[in-house]
Write a protein that holds these residues in place. Structure first.
Motif, short mmCIF file in Angstrom:
data_model
loop_
_atom_site.label_atom_id
_atom_site.label_comp_id
_atom_site.label_asym_id
_atom_site.label_seq_id
_atom_site.Cartn_x
_atom_site.Cartn_y
_atom_site.Cartn_z
N ALA A 36 0.86 -1.19 0.00
CA ALA A 36 0.00 0.00 0.00
C ALA A 36 0.89 1.23 0.00
O ALA A 36 1.87 1.30 0.74
CB ALA A 36 -0.91 0.00 1.22
N ALA A 37 0.55 2.20 -0.84
CA ALA A 37 1.25 3.48 -0.86
C ALA A 37 0.35 4.52 -0.24
O ALA A 37 -0.81 4.68 -0.64
CB ALA A 37 1.61 3.88 -2.29
N ILE A 38 0.88 5.22 0.78
CA ILE A 38 0.16 6.34 1.39
C ILE A 38 0.81 7.61 0.86
O ILE A 38 2.00 7.84 1.09
CB ILE A 38 0.23 6.29 2.92
CG1 ILE A 38 -0.43 5.00 3.43
CG2 ILE A 38 -0.45 7.51 3.52
CD1 ILE A 38 -0.43 4.86 4.95
N ALA A 205 1.99 0.01 -6.39
CA ALA A 205 1.25 -0.44 -5.21
C ALA A 205 -0.04 -1.16 -5.58
O ALA A 205 -0.67 -0.86 -6.60
CB ALA A 205 0.93 0.76 -4.32
N ASP A 206 -0.44 -2.10 -4.73
CA ASP A 206 -1.75 -2.77 -4.89
C ASP A 206 -2.88 -1.83 -4.50
O ASP A 206 -3.99 -1.94 -5.00
CB ASP A 206 -1.83 -4.00 -3.98
CG ASP A 206 -0.77 -5.03 -4.30
OD1 ASP A 206 -0.94 -5.75 -5.28
OD2 ASP A 206 0.24 -5.09 -3.57
N ARG A 207 -2.58 -0.95 -3.55
CA ARG A 207 -3.61 -0.07 -2.99
C ARG A 207 -2.99 1.30 -2.76
O ARG A 207 -1.87 1.40 -2.27
CB ARG A 207 -4.12 -0.66 -1.67
CG ARG A 207 -5.35 -0.01 -1.10
CD ARG A 207 -5.79 -0.76 0.15
NE ARG A 207 -6.17 -2.13 -0.15
CZ ARG A 207 -7.43 -2.55 -0.33
NH1 ARG A 207 -8.42 -1.70 -0.22
NH2 ARG A 207 -7.69 -3.81 -0.60
N GLU A 220 -7.81 3.62 -3.46
CA GLU A 220 -8.03 2.98 -4.76
C GLU A 220 -7.25 1.68 -4.84
O GLU A 220 -6.10 1.60 -4.43
CB GLU A 220 -7.55 3.91 -5.89
CG GLU A 220 -8.31 5.21 -5.97
CD GLU A 220 -7.61 6.24 -6.85
OE1 GLU A 220 -6.60 5.88 -7.50
OE2 GLU A 220 -8.05 7.40 -6.86
N LYS A 221 -7.92 0.66 -5.38
CA LYS A 221 -7.25 -0.60 -5.66
C LYS A 221 -6.64 -0.48 -7.05
O LYS A 221 -7.29 0.00 -7.98
CB LYS A 221 -8.28 -1.73 -5.62
CG LYS A 221 -7.70 -3.12 -5.58
CD LYS A 221 -7.52 -3.60 -4.16
CE LYS A 221 -7.21 -5.09 -4.11
NZ LYS A 221 -5.95 -5.48 -4.72
N ASN A 222 -5.40 -0.89 -7.18
CA ASN A 222 -4.68 -0.77 -8.45
C ASN A 222 -4.72 -2.12 -9.17
O ASN A 222 -4.11 -3.08 -8.74
CB ASN A 222 -3.23 -0.33 -8.18
CG ASN A 222 -2.44 -0.12 -9.44
OD1 ASN A 222 -2.97 -0.19 -10.55
ND2 ASN A 222 -1.15 0.14 -9.29
N ILE A 225 -0.77 -3.19 -11.85
CA ILE A 225 0.45 -2.87 -11.10
C ILE A 225 1.65 -2.85 -12.05
O ILE A 225 1.82 -3.75 -12.88
CB ILE A 225 0.66 -3.89 -9.98
CG1 ILE A 225 -0.46 -3.72 -8.94
CG2 ILE A 225 2.02 -3.72 -9.31
CD1 ILE A 225 -0.72 -4.92 -8.11
N THR A 226 2.46 -1.82 -11.92
CA THR A 226 3.63 -1.66 -12.77
C THR A 226 4.87 -2.12 -12.03
O THR A 226 5.09 -1.73 -10.88
CB THR A 226 3.80 -0.17 -13.14
OG1 THR A 226 2.57 0.32 -13.68
CG2 THR A 226 4.92 0.05 -14.14
#
Length: 233
Positions: A36-38, A205-207, A220-222, A225-226
């Motif tokens: 998860a990226a904040i 990130a997944d989220r 947001e759900k990704n 994913i890259t």
């Protein structure tokens, strides 16, 4: 049930006569094994979120859970145990002990946890097989950050918390560190939360959890994913 769960979390700091609301009703969830990226500007509340989740700060109201355990009502003593056993920390600055070798820095962390991973093995996995006997002053910034990540991984934590882990690194070294975190999460199923002000990193990130003025304004759900090596910023 979600692995990480924030429920309407408020955090108010008292500065003399003034109350500063760092978080105002923050709610979000992260699933097990996700990255998860904040993201948000400086002062948005990102580090406060991380410090509460990591057991380094107490919330004012609300509830926080990790792996179905409520951590927001733990005593100081219980929080110390929680930080020791369940959480791996990686900060912008490496916080290595200067008169210990890379291997000794990592081994030190394994002495205080229940189910550690072999220190030398972890250093090999992060690409430091030939640097184990070096002291921090003999290592580049990227190598020191790899030692810091190895130290966190060696604890075999439930959750890895990273506060601007590439902030002190150049572009290519920073990408290598993020790739290491992405690859490790995919390989081991470890849940990773990364704080960043760099919007480009959300692609890995997944989220993606966006913070503004102490509030979560989107989660947001990704679905696409890259790989880190393909991200440009």
């Amino acid at each position: 049930m979600s692995y990480v769960r924030f429920e309407n979390v408020k955090k108010i700091y008292h500065a003399g006569e003034v109350d500063i609301e760092a978080l105002s009703g923050a709610s979000f969830e992260v699933e097990k094994g996700e990255i998860a990226a904040i993201v948000g500007a400086s002062g948005a509340g990102k580090t406060t979120l991380l410090n509460i989740l990591g057991g380094m700060d107490k919330l004012t109201s609300g509830r926080v859970f990790l792996d179905n355990r409520e951590i927001s009502n733990l005593s100081q003593r219980e929080l110390t145990t929680y930080r020791r056993y369940d959480i791996g920390f990686v900060f912008q600055f490496y916080n290595l002990i200067q008169n210990l070798t890379a291997l000794e820095n990592v081994s030190l962390a394994t002495q205080i946890c229940k189910d550690p991973v072999d220190s030398a093995q972890i250093l090999r996995e992060v690409g430091l097989a030939d640097r184990m006997a070096n002291f921090p002053a003999q290592l580049s910034g990227g190598e020191q950050q790899r030692v810091a990540i190895a130290r966190a991984l060696a604890k075999n934590p439930k959750l890895m918390l990273c506060d601007e882990p590439t902030g002190a690194l150049d572009y290519n070294t920073g990408k290598a560190i993020l790739k290491l975190l992405q690859d490790t999460s995919r390989r081991t199923g470890m849940t990773v939360i990364i704080i960043t002000h760099n919007q480009a990193l959300t692609a890995m990130a997944d989220r993606v959890i966006k913070v503004r003025n102490g509030s979560i304004y989107s989660v947001e759900k990704n679905d696409h994913i890259t790989p880190v090596e393909e991200i440009e910023w």
